[in-house]
Design a protein around this motif. Structure first.
Motif, mmCIF file in Angstrom:
data_model
loop_
_atom_site.group_PDB
_atom_site.id
_atom_site.type_symbol
_atom_site.label_atom_id
_atom_site.label_comp_id
_atom_site.label_asym_id
_atom_site.label_seq_id
_atom_site.Cartn_x
_atom_site.Cartn_y
_atom_site.Cartn_z
ATOM 1 N N LYS A 1 29.701 -1.836 -25.894
ATOM 2 C CA LYS A 1 28.630 -2.667 -26.395
ATOM 3 C C LYS A 1 28.047 -3.276 -25.350
ATOM 4 C CE LYS A 1 27.498 -5.780 -30.205
ATOM 5 N NZ LYS A 1 27.886 -6.688 -31.237
ATOM 6 N N ARG A 2 28.773 -3.939 -24.472
ATOM 7 C CA ARG A 2 28.472 -4.787 -23.182
ATOM 8 C C ARG A 2 27.574 -3.943 -22.381
ATOM 9 N NH1 ARG A 2 29.693 -9.711 -21.451
ATOM 10 N NH2 ARG A 2 29.435 -10.226 -23.644
ATOM 11 N N ARG A 3 28.009 -2.661 -22.321
ATOM 12 C CA ARG A 3 27.357 -1.815 -21.285
ATOM 13 C C ARG A 3 25.964 -1.230 -21.956
ATOM 14 N NH1 ARG A 3 30.296 3.380 -21.672
ATOM 15 N NH2 ARG A 3 32.089 2.184 -20.892
ATOM 16 N N HIS A 4 25.768 -1.179 -23.000
ATOM 17 C CA HIS A 4 24.478 -0.705 -23.685
ATOM 18 C C HIS A 4 23.513 -2.055 -23.968
ATOM 19 C CE1 HIS A 4 25.029 3.491 -23.979
ATOM 20 N NE2 HIS A 4 26.256 3.195 -24.063
ATOM 21 N N GLN A 5 24.017 -3.163 -24.271
ATOM 22 C CA GLN A 5 23.242 -4.439 -24.816
ATOM 23 C C GLN A 5 23.097 -5.356 -23.933
ATOM 24 O OE1 GLN A 5 24.095 -5.323 -28.632
ATOM 25 N NE2 GLN A 5 24.159 -3.332 -29.752
ATOM 26 N N GLY A 6 24.087 -5.346 -22.808
ATOM 27 C CA GLY A 6 23.674 -6.510 -21.866
ATOM 28 C C GLY A 6 23.791 -7.585 -22.168
ATOM 29 N N THR A 7 22.969 -8.479 -21.951
ATOM 30 C CA THR A 7 22.907 -9.657 -22.474
ATOM 31 C C THR A 7 22.496 -10.070 -23.800
ATOM 32 O OG1 THR A 7 20.405 -10.147 -21.497
ATOM 33 C CG2 THR A 7 21.989 -10.868 -20.306
ATOM 34 N N VAL B 1 19.544 -2.263 -36.966
ATOM 35 C CA VAL B 1 19.761 -3.337 -35.856
ATOM 36 C C VAL B 1 19.417 -2.075 -34.743
ATOM 37 C CG1 VAL B 1 22.059 -4.305 -36.724
ATOM 38 C CG2 VAL B 1 22.215 -2.002 -35.744
ATOM 39 N N GLU B 2 18.824 -2.744 -33.598
ATOM 40 C CA GLU B 2 18.096 -2.238 -32.357
ATOM 41 C C GLU B 2 18.975 -0.893 -32.037
ATOM 42 O OE1 GLU B 2 17.301 -5.021 -29.321
ATOM 43 O OE2 GLU B 2 15.769 -3.626 -28.502
ATOM 44 N N ARG B 3 20.224 -1.132 -31.832
ATOM 45 C CA ARG B 3 21.036 0.053 -31.234
ATOM 46 C C ARG B 3 20.911 1.302 -31.923
ATOM 47 N NH1 ARG B 3 25.853 2.226 -32.796
ATOM 48 N NH2 ARG B 3 27.125 0.899 -34.106
ATOM 49 N N LYS B 4 20.654 1.138 -33.341
ATOM 50 C CA LYS B 4 20.683 2.352 -33.950
ATOM 51 C C LYS B 4 19.253 3.278 -33.515
ATOM 52 C CE LYS B 4 24.157 1.923 -36.865
ATOM 53 N NZ LYS B 4 25.351 3.205 -36.889
ATOM 54 N N GLY B 5 18.453 2.786 -32.864
ATOM 55 C CA GLY B 5 17.519 3.586 -32.188
ATOM 56 C C GLY B 5 16.513 4.215 -33.077
ATOM 57 N N VAL B 6 16.100 3.493 -34.367
ATOM 58 C CA VAL B 6 15.088 4.038 -35.132
ATOM 59 C C VAL B 6 13.830 4.108 -34.722
ATOM 60 C CG1 VAL B 6 14.165 3.747 -37.539
ATOM 61 C CG2 VAL B 6 16.630 2.968 -37.067
ATOM 62 N N ASP B 7 13.714 3.199 -33.663
ATOM 63 C CA ASP B 7 12.169 3.244 -32.929
ATOM 64 C C ASP B 7 11.931 4.808 -32.414
ATOM 65 O OD1 ASP B 7 14.376 2.448 -30.957
ATOM 66 O OD2 ASP B 7 13.185 1.449 -29.829
#
Ligand code: UDP
Length: 425
Positions: free
Chosen positions: A138-144, A230-236
């Motif tokens: 999670k930290r690797r992908h979402q950073g801050t 949630v953003e990390r699901k990449g629906v965009d």
């Protein structure tokens, strides 16, 4: 065997699709029922998050949900739960003192691991742990943007070193765990499962019939995304893909997005607003339908109304939705990450593309949208693969065989240190 599952924030009784309620809730509920059907006595311990919850609730024959008092009796976001984990472990131990300790305790998610280890240390009960998600990833992908508590990664390592066995859900997770420092010899892989009776191909006569609140198909093709907003699901990425190839079959394709809050509350949801704004800026707003949370029982019809299910997360610890699509006989186009690397057979049950790459996604979608016979063949292969590998009865049997290896029925039990000796967490 008497088996206790611990799932601190993800109750098997929760409504799915909200920010903190997804695959783990389904996994824990289905594993519990699968184990009970195989003759085991199962309790699922979760944190009491509402004052009016009874202490013990029957979930299914042989499965009881136990609400443990730890922290306020209201919803607390999972990233704020760490201060209550000690109390949860103590409450679990008290429950064992009052109602008997299990033969094995299986914790789900790292904070449940800390709580279960506390009780397991005191009562000498074998501990099995499943992470569902890893802080390091999670930290690797979402950073801050990662709001996990400080110390999550160190605590996850401590739980991994303390657990008698770690059950990972896919091979990618094993690599992550070994990189983290979890002893490889204590890691086993058992995938998540899917209810292959409930999720099944619809008869032709029922194709296209959708539950109330879900629009009927208006375009030649329909893509479906199911998941938490949630953003990390990449629906965009899917919205971008829809606009990326004008003049192809994608131009006559609509996108249905199921998940997030109930439809009436979507206007206040930041991710829903971001997706709607993006769709408007790309000129595809009329083809993107956010329908909000869809009842789990209604999903078969919604999946059946679609040509393809799309799942393009940045990363995915496992991902139950690809299995649900497969069980319904609908091919999946997804990111080549995490559990999808195991659950999708590219070219056979769907296609995998790099994450966050709308162009590659658009090309893969056009390829399949233009080839109906291939889509049908992939759907049939996906259904066969889901039944052969991912039924909950099979997943529960595999899991139980690992439990048995700790309770004297199989391999010798390894001797891990107590949590307090592994690390100060
Ligand atoms: N889900 C649902 N209704 C929704 C959105 C999601 O029933 O509106 C279910 C979905 O069918 C799946 C789970 O929530 O069973 C999501 O699990 P997954 O592992 O795909 O993602 P997670 O939420 O765990 O990241």
């Amino acid at each position: 065997m008497r088996v206790d599952l611990v799932s601190e924030h993800a109750s098997p009784l929760a409504v799915l699709g909200g920010v903190d309620a997804g695959g783990q809730n389904v996994h824990v509920a289905s594993l519990a029922v699968g184990l009970a059907r195989a003759g085991h006595a199962v309790r699922v311990h979760t944190r009491r998050d509402a004052a009016d919850l009874p202490e013990r609730v029957p979930l299914a024959p042989g499965v009881e949900v136990v609400h443990l008092a730890a922290g306020p009796a209201r919803h607390v976001p999972k990233d704020d739960l760490l201060p209550h984990v000690g109390a949860l472990g103590d409450a679990l131990l008290r429950d064992w003192e009052a109602h008997g300790a299990p033969d094995v305790v299986h914790s789900h998610f790292w904070m449940s691991g800390l709580a279960a280890a506390r009780a397991a240390d005191a009562a000498a009960v074998p501990l099995v742990h499943t992470y569902h998600a890893l802080g390091s990833v999670k930290r690797r992908h979402q950073g801050t943007k990662d709001t996990s508590p400080e110390g999550r990664v160190a605590a996850e390592l401590a739980v991994g070193r303390r657990a008698d066995l770690v059950v990972a859900t896919c091979s990618d997770e094993v690599d992550e765990l070994v990189r983290l420092g979890v002893p490889a010899e204590r890691v086993r892989v058992v995938p998540c499962g899917v209810d292959v009776e409930h999720f099944r191909p619809l008869p032709a006569a029922r194709l296209g019939a959708v539950p109330p609140g879900v629009p009927v198909r208006e375009r030649r093709h329909r893509l479906l995304v199911v998941g938490r907003l949630v953003e990390r699901k990449g629906v965009d990425t899917v919205v971008r893909a829809l606009a990326a190839r004008p003049g192809t079959s994608l131009a006559d394709t609509e996108l249905l997005v199921a998940g997030g809050p109930v439809a009436a509350a979507l206007g206040a949801d930041p991710e829903a607003r971001r997706l709607r704004d993006l769709a408007a800026s790309l000129g595809v707003a009329d083809r993107v339908h956010l329908v909000g949370q869809v009842a789990h029982d209604d999903l078969t019809a919604v999946i059946g109304s679609s040509d393809l299910v799309v799942a393009t997360p940045w990363y995915e610890p496992f991902g139950i939705v690809p299995l649900e699509a497969a069980a319904c006989g609908v091919p999946l186009v997804g990111s080549a990450v995490g559990g999808l690397l195991d659950s999708v057979a590219p070219g056979v049950t769907g296609a995998l593309v790099p994450p966050r790459d709308a162009g590659a996604l658009a090309d893969a979608l056009v390829d399949l949208l233009d080839d109906e016979p291939r889509r049908r063949a992939m759907g049939r292969a996906a259904r066969r693969r889901a039944v052969a590998r991912y039924s909950w009865s099979r997943v529960a049997a595999q899991t139980a065989s690992h439990y048995r290896s700790l309770t004297g029925g199989g391999l010798a039990r390894p001797v891990p240190a107590r949590l307090t000796e592994v690390a100060a967490v």
